[in-house]
Design a protein around this motif. Structure first.
Motif, PDB file in Angstrom:
ATOM      1  N   ASP A   1       0.832  -1.213   0.000  1.00 39.64           N
ATOM      2  CA  ASP A   1       0.000   0.000   0.000  1.00 39.64           C
ATOM      3  C   ASP A   1       0.864   1.259   0.000  1.00 39.64           C
ATOM      4  O   ASP A   1       0.516   2.261  -0.620  1.00 39.64           O
ATOM      5  CB  ASP A   1      -0.930   0.011   1.224  1.00 39.64           C
TER       6      ASP A   1
ATOM      7  N   TYR B   1      -1.266  -3.256  -9.336  1.00 41.53           N
ATOM      8  CA  TYR B   1      -1.446  -3.777  -7.979  1.00 41.53           C
ATOM      9  C   TYR B   1      -2.670  -4.670  -7.919  1.00 41.53           C
ATOM     10  O   TYR B   1      -3.772  -4.248  -8.279  1.00 41.53           O
ATOM     11  CB  TYR B   1      -1.590  -2.582  -7.025  1.00 41.53           C
TER      12      TYR B   1
ATOM     13  N   HIS C   1     -10.496  -5.988  -3.930  1.00 39.84           N
ATOM     14  CA  HIS C   1     -11.117  -4.681  -4.156  1.00 39.84           C
ATOM     15  C   HIS C   1     -11.634  -4.524  -5.579  1.00 39.84           C
ATOM     16  O   HIS C   1     -11.378  -3.531  -6.256  1.00 39.84           O
ATOM     17  CB  HIS C   1     -10.155  -3.540  -3.811  1.00 39.84           C
TER      18      HIS C   1
ATOM     19  N   ASP D   1       0.197  11.162  -6.279  1.00 38.54           N
ATOM     20  CA  ASP D   1      -1.098  10.528  -6.074  1.00 38.54           C
ATOM     21  C   ASP D   1      -1.026   9.097  -6.624  1.00 38.54           C
ATOM     22  O   ASP D   1      -0.281   8.813  -7.560  1.00 38.54           O
ATOM     23  CB  ASP D   1      -2.174  11.320  -6.828  1.00 38.54           C
ATOM     24  N   THR D   2      -1.831   8.214  -6.022  1.00 36.47           N
ATOM     25  CA  THR D   2      -1.844   6.822  -6.469  1.00 36.47           C
ATOM     26  C   THR D   2      -2.032   6.709  -7.986  1.00 36.47           C
ATOM     27  O   THR D   2      -1.381   5.896  -8.643  1.00 36.47           O
ATOM     28  CB  THR D   2      -2.975   6.072  -5.741  1.00 36.47           C
ATOM     29  N   SER D   3      -2.899   7.553  -8.529  1.00 38.20           N
ATOM     30  CA  SER D   3      -3.159   7.457  -9.968  1.00 38.20           C
ATOM     31  C   SER D   3      -1.892   7.722 -10.781  1.00 38.20           C
ATOM     32  O   SER D   3      -1.671   7.103 -11.822  1.00 38.20           O
ATOM     33  CB  SER D   3      -4.277   8.423 -10.367  1.00 38.20           C
TER      34      SER D   3
ATOM     35  N   MET E   1       2.082   2.099  -3.347  1.00 40.44           N
ATOM     36  CA  MET E   1       1.009   2.693  -4.152  1.00 40.44           C
ATOM     37  C   MET E   1       0.584   4.072  -3.656  1.00 40.44           C
ATOM     38  O   MET E   1      -0.343   4.676  -4.190  1.00 40.44           O
ATOM     39  CB  MET E   1      -0.233   1.788  -4.147  1.00 40.44           C
ATOM     40  N   GLY E   2       1.218   4.532  -2.593  1.00 39.65           N
ATOM     41  CA  GLY E   2       0.844   5.848  -2.072  1.00 39.65           C
ATOM     42  C   GLY E   2      -0.489   5.850  -1.345  1.00 39.65           C
ATOM     43  O   GLY E   2      -1.174   6.864  -1.290  1.00 39.65           O
ATOM     44  N   LEU E   3      -0.852   4.709  -0.768  1.00 39.81           N
ATOM     45  CA  LEU E   3      -2.149   4.611  -0.096  1.00 39.81           C
ATOM     46  C   LEU E   3      -2.042   4.750   1.417  1.00 39.81           C
ATOM     47  O   LEU E   3      -3.059   4.824   2.102  1.00 39.81           O
ATOM     48  CB  LEU E   3      -2.807   3.261  -0.433  1.00 39.81           C
TER      49      LEU E   3
ATOM     50  N   PRO F   1      -4.408  -6.134  -4.936  1.00 38.27           N
ATOM     51  CA  PRO F   1      -4.290  -6.055  -3.475  1.00 38.27           C
ATOM     52  C   PRO F   1      -4.967  -7.210  -2.744  1.00 38.27           C
ATOM     53  O   PRO F   1      -5.693  -8.001  -3.350  1.00 38.27           O
ATOM     54  CB  PRO F   1      -5.013  -4.742  -3.160  1.00 38.27           C
TER      55      PRO F   1
ATOM     56  N   VAL G   1       0.299   4.640 -10.692  1.00 37.85           N
ATOM     57  CA  VAL G   1      -0.177   3.662 -11.674  1.00 37.85           C
ATOM     58  C   VAL G   1       0.330   4.041 -13.070  1.00 37.85           C
ATOM     59  O   VAL G   1       0.820   3.202 -13.826  1.00 37.85           O
ATOM     60  CB  VAL G   1      -1.718   3.572 -11.667  1.00 37.85           C
TER      61      VAL G   1
END
Ligand SMILES: Nc1ncnc2c1ncn2[C@@H]1O[C@H](COP(=O)(O)OP(=O)(O)OP(=O)(O)O)[C@@H](O)[C@H]1O
Ligand SMILES: [Mg+2]
Lengths: 283, 234
Positions: B47, B81, B87, B70-72, B50-52, B83, B75
């Motif tokens: 996570d 990912y 999800h 940012d997560t986007s 992924m920057g979460l 996870p 990507v």
């Protein structure tokens, strides 16, 4: 009988238009936006001001109202909802307060007397003994077109699917490369725009006054609660249940009771089926 | 140059710290396994990449620092990912889930769909099924497929075998191996199923309570008696 049928469809079309912007925010942002009714008021007054005070043509006036709604949505998201991130109760309370503040603002600018909005489209239609104004007919057709367009947008475009994705699983959406903040902001803009469009039609059907945000909010809440976290199709169905219920009540029982059954329906559904009749969480 | 380079990574959930200074790098074209018991921080590590999760330290993907992104955008840089708990979008069809995965890679949709269907033929037959009604194995395949749709350079996979029958695990192992060997995809797998990780990875990192205990090739780890006792029991 024919009269009930026609009136039912007309009113339901308007209700669907009123509710859909509210449903959208509820399913994508998980926010019960109690200031939603204020978008309708904003739209109605913006149209009134530009067309009837400034004398602008109707179409630019309409676009102006739509833009104001979108702007209100974006501002609310950026200044309020985003900052209260995740705190549902705080968001609900502050959106409700905001609605009251907007009401006060409207009183300040336009005073608290009711205003009549000229019909957007003049003239009447006669079917048998029933007369219907072109105005509400146009509202219904517009509602169907807007809902259809929205459904296509959500199901068939990348951005629309991204909105659905956020509504179903925010983490899943983020790891798919969707900027959820941007999607949320866009959803607020669309919701505000839909709200003010509905507001122009609603105000031309009833009248403009500073407390006009309450009734449409109740309708929107009813649609979400009865329909469950809203699919667009679910919104349409429930709007028809409520619209027809009101027309039947008005015609056969007493006009004073029209809103009462809607509220009883809300409570009934909350008690019997809290997830709503169609609820499952997607758009 | 390493495709993924993590230096002194700390991560926290509110007040609770979950990673205490992790440093590791993943070479392009390799398969790397992260193993460790429940709560060790495997998912937190992924996570974080992924920057979460709130984190400090440095994470570089293909040389670019991602900690502020940012997560986007991560990507877009080429990190896919799959996870824990997948999800997926439950009321979308398999195909729609895959299409959402291609949100950042719209030019390669056809090509990637073909690749996913080739890897997991079941998904081709069940493209219209809502993922809410699918089996665990199918959902795991959709999850991997969705990650592939973004045309990643590196694929993070969190416990792909959890709760799945051995036969399905084998299928997933085969798919990951093919992605690595035929398509040159770099893969990072977090697993409690140690044998699964050992059978695929060239390098293993053992994570315990938020810190790396040891890293090495599967052979090196197997030759350590304490590790063998703790993880490779049989
Ligand atoms: N959302 C969260 N909020 C607070 N603490 C969390 C959260 N997610 C994980 N943690 C904590 O962080 C630590 C690491 O958890 P993590 O899920 O990364 O472990 P894991 O190695 O993936 O375990 P598992 O094998 O069970 O999936 C644990 O102590 C866990 O309780
Ligand atoms: Mg985990």
């Amino acid at each position: 009988m024919l009269q009930v049928l026609i009136q039912g469809f007309l009113l339901s079309g308007l209700y669907a238009l009123i509710a859909v912007g509210f449903t959208l925010i509820f399913s994508v942002g998980r926010v019960l936006n109690l200031a939603y009714g204020a978008y309708l008021m904003l739209g109605g007054y913006a149209y009134f001001y530009s067309v009837q005070t400034l004398g602008m043509p109707k179409l630019p006036g309409f676009l102006f109202a739509t833009g104001m709604g979108a702007l209100a949505g974006v501002l609310m998201y950026r200044l309020l909802v985003k900052r209260l991130k995740g705190d549902q109760v705080a968001v609900e309370i502050s959106t409700l307060i905001l609605a009251v503040v907007i009401q006060a603002g409207v009183v300040l600018v336009f005073n608290d007397s009711s205003k009549i909005l000229h019909p957007i489209v003049g003239g009447v239609w006669r079917i048998g003994s029933t007369t219907i104004t072109n105005n509400i007919l146009v509202a219904m057709v517009a509602s169907w077109i807007i809902l259809g367009g929205l459904l296509l947008f959500v199901k068939k475009t990348h951005v629309g699917r991204a909105m659905q994705a956020v509504s179903m699983d925010a983490k899943g959406a983020r790891i798919s490369g969707i900027n959820t903040d941007r999607v949320n902001m866009m959803t607020w803009a669309i919701s505000g725009a839909l709200g003010s469009v509905a507001g122009v039609f609603f105000a031309s059907y009833t009248q403009l006054n500073p407390s006009m945000w309450v009734a449409p909010l109740i309708i929107a809440v009813a649609v979400v609660i009865v329909g469950g976290i809203g699919s667009i199709v679910g919104t349409l169905i429930v709007a028809h249940i409520i619209g027809f219920m009101e027309i039947i009540t008005t015609t056969f029982i007493a006009a004073e009771l029209r809103g009462v059954f809607t509220m009883l329906l809300i409570i009934g559904v909350l008690v019997i089926r809290p997830q709503g009749l169609f609820g499952r969480g997607d758009l | 140059m390493a495709l993924l380079e993590i230096t002194d990574l700390h991560a926290r959930y509110g007040m609770a710290k979950s990673l205490h200074g992790i440093s590791l790098s993943v070479e392009e074209g390799s398969i790397v396994g992260i193993i460790g018991p429940n709560g060790a921080g495997k998912s937190t590590l992924m996570d974080s990449i992924m920057g979460l999760v709130e984190n400090t330290g440095s994470i570089k993907v293909a040389g670019q620092e991602t900690t502020r992104l940012d997560t986007s955008d991560i990507v877009r840089l080429g990190v896919g990912y799959a996870p824990e708990r997948a999800h997926l979008f439950p009321y979308m069809s398999v195909r729609e889930n895959l299409l959402v995965g291609a949100f950042t890679a719209r030019e390669t949709i056809e090509e990637k769909l073909e690749q996913v269907h080739d890897l997991f033929p079941v998904l081709k037959d069940r493209w219209a099924q809502e993922t809410a009604t699918q089996s665990g194995g199918e959902r795991q395949m959709v999850s991997l497929g969705r990650a592939l749709m973004s045309d990643p350079k590196i694929l993070l996979v969190d416990e792909p075998t959890i709760g799945l029958a051995p036969k399905i695990c084998d299928g997933i192992a085969r798919a990951l191996k093919r992605l690595n060997q035929e398509m040159g995809l770099t893969v990072v797998i977090a697993e409690q199923n140690v044998n699964f990780a050992l059978s695929l990875a060239q390098e293993i990192h053992v994570l315990e309570t938020g810190s790396l205990r040891v890293s090495g090739t599967p052979e090196q780890l197997r030759s350590d008696p304490e590790l063998t006792k703790a993880y490779f029991g049989h």
